[in-house]
Design an enzyme around this catalytic site. Sequence first.
Site, PDB file in Angstrom:
ATOM      1  N   CYS A  90       4.627  -0.140 -12.364  1.00  0.00           N
ATOM      2  CA  CYS A  90       5.017   1.076 -13.088  1.00  0.00           C
ATOM      3  C   CYS A  90       6.292   0.755 -13.874  1.00  0.00           C
ATOM      4  O   CYS A  90       7.230   1.539 -13.913  1.00  0.00           O
ATOM      5  CB  CYS A  90       5.174   2.281 -12.159  1.00  0.00           C
ATOM      6  SG  CYS A  90       6.307   2.032 -10.789  1.00  0.00           S
ATOM      7  N   ASP A 124       0.082  -4.132  -6.154  1.00  0.00           N
ATOM      8  CA  ASP A 124       0.884  -3.134  -6.879  1.00  0.00           C
ATOM      9  C   ASP A 124       2.301  -3.246  -6.305  1.00  0.00           C
ATOM     10  O   ASP A 124       2.802  -2.320  -5.678  1.00  0.00           O
ATOM     11  CB  ASP A 124       0.268  -1.745  -6.625  1.00  0.00           C
ATOM     12  CG  ASP A 124       0.955  -0.631  -7.385  1.00  0.00           C
ATOM     13  OD1 ASP A 124       1.269  -0.819  -8.563  1.00  0.00           O
ATOM     14  OD2 ASP A 124       1.187   0.441  -6.769  1.00  0.00           O
ATOM     15  N   ARG A 184       7.970   3.209   5.420  1.00  0.00           N
ATOM     16  CA  ARG A 184       6.925   3.492   4.429  1.00  0.00           C
ATOM     17  C   ARG A 184       5.535   3.325   5.044  1.00  0.00           C
ATOM     18  O   ARG A 184       4.578   3.981   4.627  1.00  0.00           O
ATOM     19  CB  ARG A 184       7.108   2.604   3.194  1.00  0.00           C
ATOM     20  CG  ARG A 184       8.382   2.980   2.412  1.00  0.00           C
ATOM     21  CD  ARG A 184       8.675   1.995   1.302  1.00  0.00           C
ATOM     22  NE  ARG A 184       7.700   2.006   0.233  1.00  0.00           N
ATOM     23  CZ  ARG A 184       7.739   2.784  -0.842  1.00  0.00           C
ATOM     24  NH1 ARG A 184       8.740   3.650  -0.992  1.00  0.00           N
ATOM     25  NH2 ARG A 184       6.808   2.729  -1.774  1.00  0.00           N
ATOM     26  N   ALA A 191       0.754  -1.262   0.000  1.00  0.00           N
ATOM     27  CA  ALA A 191       0.000   0.000   0.000  1.00  0.00           C
ATOM     28  C   ALA A 191       0.784   1.312   0.000  1.00  0.00           C
ATOM     29  O   ALA A 191       0.314   2.301  -0.539  1.00  0.00           O
ATOM     30  CB  ALA A 191      -0.947  -0.007   1.187  1.00  0.00           C
ATOM     31  N   ALA A 192       1.960   1.359   0.647  1.00  0.00           N
ATOM     32  CA  ALA A 192       2.628   2.658   0.816  1.00  0.00           C
ATOM     33  C   ALA A 192       3.186   3.167  -0.518  1.00  0.00           C
ATOM     34  O   ALA A 192       3.617   2.361  -1.340  1.00  0.00           O
ATOM     35  CB  ALA A 192       3.772   2.522   1.818  1.00  0.00           C
ATOM     36  N   PRO A 193       3.174   4.487  -0.745  1.00  0.00           N
ATOM     37  CA  PRO A 193       2.785   5.550   0.186  1.00  0.00           C
ATOM     38  C   PRO A 193       1.283   5.728   0.367  1.00  0.00           C
ATOM     39  O   PRO A 193       0.877   6.455   1.267  1.00  0.00           O
ATOM     40  CB  PRO A 193       3.421   6.795  -0.443  1.00  0.00           C
ATOM     41  CG  PRO A 193       3.538   6.484  -1.901  1.00  0.00           C
ATOM     42  CD  PRO A 193       3.786   5.004  -1.996  1.00  0.00           C
ATOM     43  N   GLY A 194       0.453   5.113  -0.484  1.00  0.00           N
ATOM     44  CA  GLY A 194      -0.976   5.156  -0.207  1.00  0.00           C
ATOM     45  C   GLY A 194      -1.830   5.837  -1.264  1.00  0.00           C
ATOM     46  O   GLY A 194      -3.018   6.074  -1.024  1.00  0.00           O
ATOM     47  N   ASN A 195      -1.260   6.119  -2.411  1.00  0.00           N
ATOM     48  CA  ASN A 195      -2.071   6.773  -3.457  1.00  0.00           C
ATOM     49  C   ASN A 195      -3.259   5.916  -3.867  1.00  0.00           C
ATOM     50  O   ASN A 195      -4.388   6.398  -3.950  1.00  0.00           O
ATOM     51  CB  ASN A 195      -1.198   7.034  -4.698  1.00  0.00           C
ATOM     52  CG  ASN A 195      -0.199   8.136  -4.439  1.00  0.00           C
ATOM     53  OD1 ASN A 195      -0.577   9.244  -4.093  1.00  0.00           O
ATOM     54  ND2 ASN A 195       1.080   7.823  -4.578  1.00  0.00           N
ATOM     55  N   LYS A 196      -2.972   4.633  -4.111  1.00  0.00           N
ATOM     56  CA  LYS A 196      -4.060   3.764  -4.568  1.00  0.00           C
ATOM     57  C   LYS A 196      -4.983   3.411  -3.399  1.00  0.00           C
ATOM     58  O   LYS A 196      -6.178   3.239  -3.583  1.00  0.00           O
ATOM     59  CB  LYS A 196      -3.502   2.515  -5.257  1.00  0.00           C
ATOM     60  CG  LYS A 196      -2.713   2.891  -6.507  1.00  0.00           C
ATOM     61  CD  LYS A 196      -2.146   1.728  -7.239  1.00  0.00           C
ATOM     62  CE  LYS A 196      -1.174   2.182  -8.314  1.00  0.00           C
ATOM     63  NZ  LYS A 196       0.107   2.697  -7.780  1.00  0.00           N
TER      64      LYS A 196
HETATM   65  N1  SAM Z   1       0.389   1.095  -4.185  1.00  0.00           N
HETATM   66  C1  SAM Z   1       1.292   2.151  -3.724  1.00  0.00           C
HETATM   67  C2  SAM Z   1       0.743   3.497  -4.112  1.00  0.00           C
HETATM   68  O1  SAM Z   1       0.015   3.581  -5.114  1.00  0.00           O
HETATM   69  O2  SAM Z   1       0.997   4.489  -3.427  1.00  0.00           O
HETATM   70  C3  SAM Z   1       2.704   1.933  -4.253  1.00  0.00           C
HETATM   71  C4  SAM Z   1       3.252   0.577  -3.899  1.00  0.00           C
HETATM   72  S1  SAM Z   1       4.995   0.384  -4.151  1.00  0.00           S
HETATM   73  C5  SAM Z   1       5.110   0.124  -5.864  1.00  0.00           C
HETATM   74  C6  SAM Z   1       5.245  -1.207  -3.478  1.00  0.00           C
HETATM   75  C7  SAM Z   1       5.151  -1.243  -1.958  1.00  0.00           C
HETATM   76  O3  SAM Z   1       4.947  -2.594  -1.565  1.00  0.00           O
HETATM   77  C8  SAM Z   1       6.419  -0.787  -1.260  1.00  0.00           C
HETATM   78  O4  SAM Z   1       6.090   0.186  -0.314  1.00  0.00           O
HETATM   79  C9  SAM Z   1       6.950  -2.046  -0.586  1.00  0.00           C
HETATM   80  O5  SAM Z   1       7.592  -1.796   0.649  1.00  0.00           O
HETATM   81  C10 SAM Z   1       5.678  -2.839  -0.382  1.00  0.00           C
HETATM   82  N2  SAM Z   1       5.841  -4.309  -0.336  1.00  0.00           N
HETATM   83  C11 SAM Z   1       6.648  -5.074  -1.093  1.00  0.00           C
HETATM   84  N3  SAM Z   1       6.490  -6.372  -0.803  1.00  0.00           N
HETATM   85  C12 SAM Z   1       5.529  -6.445   0.153  1.00  0.00           C
HETATM   86  C13 SAM Z   1       4.905  -7.519   0.853  1.00  0.00           C
HETATM   87  N4  SAM Z   1       5.265  -8.788   0.627  1.00  0.00           N
HETATM   88  N5  SAM Z   1       3.951  -7.230   1.758  1.00  0.00           N
HETATM   89  C14 SAM Z   1       3.591  -5.949   1.999  1.00  0.00           C
HETATM   90  N6  SAM Z   1       4.161  -4.882   1.376  1.00  0.00           N
HETATM   91  C15 SAM Z   1       5.112  -5.133   0.463  1.00  0.00           C
END
Ligand code: SAM
Length: 317
Positions: free
Chosen positions: A232, A175, A133, A105-110
């Site tokens: 992305c 994502d 994050r 989820a982070a940073p949380g836009n979606k």
């Molecule tokens: N969806 C977010 C947005 O739109 O703001 C962007 C997500 S970013 C591409 C991927 C995120 O997934 C990162 O913050 C990463 O730390 C987290 N992440 C990666 N693997 C993960 C897992 N197995 N469980 C939970 N979070 C995970």
Amino acid sequence: QVGDERANLIPRYVRVNTNLWSVEEAVRSLLESGMHLGDPFQTITDFAKDEHVPDLLLFSPKKTFHDHAAYKSGKLILQDKASCFPPLVLNPPSSHNAVVIDATAAPGNKTTYLSALMHNKGKLYAFERDKRRFQTLKTMVAKATCKNVHPVNDDFLAVDANDETYGNATHILLDPSCSGSGIVNRLDYLLETEEENDSKEERLAKLASFQLMMIKHAMKFPHVQRIVYSTCSVHSTENEHVVREALASDECRAGKFTLAPRESVLPSWSRRGIAAEMEGSQGDAQGLIRCLPGEDATNGFFVSCFMRGSEEGQINK
Ligand code: SAM
């Protein structure tokens, strides 16, 4: 590929946070502040409504919002157009008993967009495994006044699909971390999984196997109806190839999940998946969305959607 001239072709996209404001109220407020509804590439005072995303407004790429009252209060959220597609395609329910997961989820836009599409109702579990994050996610969710979001600082892969709380999820957004190769206008983009000694191919292969693992894990949730997988990245290794592999998994071969067809994946968007990269798979590239930086007025992006299908003998079809 970061911060290049293709960034000048991307408008400043601003999403109206419908948890706090309506698009009509936002437009009225902007008009009252002296702006014109027009072509944002013509004058700095112009803005327009996006043709694909109902809650999105576009401005000149040079327009800044950091001091704007509506941005500070969470009514307006800066979000690239392509990044709005996955929540729209997931099409989450908005009932009081809805259960939805944003797995990364982070940073949380979606997350904040999903919350708005759910009309701030039901439960949206937002997983983020990274501690730092996760704090950013919590801040963003609070600023956007998302009452239905429950942030969870945990690894989605460690979540039991039959858990009595999370196991009820009907919609899952994936994502996950990717190469970020589609991002042309964010100098601060950080690839958390990057390992300096790996070659590009090794790095992409590692990411792809992690991404596939996430999809397969999401498919274990007993009530899940719809799974959206997005990146992305512009690399087929992380996009069509991951989808192709997922479609070759036991779950898909047994007919439990199929790739959603174009009509349920933003059909009005014209750039679709690369057919040659899907050859030999059960999925139709028309069901996939691609965005190309420099051509589509967005960053590079990829969206796919798996739907629970009929469980009757699709093996070998
Ligand atoms: N969806 C977010 C947005 O739109 O703001 C962007 C997500 S970013 C591409 C991927 C995120 O997934 C990162 O913050 C990463 O730390 C987290 N992440 C990666 N693997 C993960 C897992 N197995 N469980 C939970 N979070 C995970």
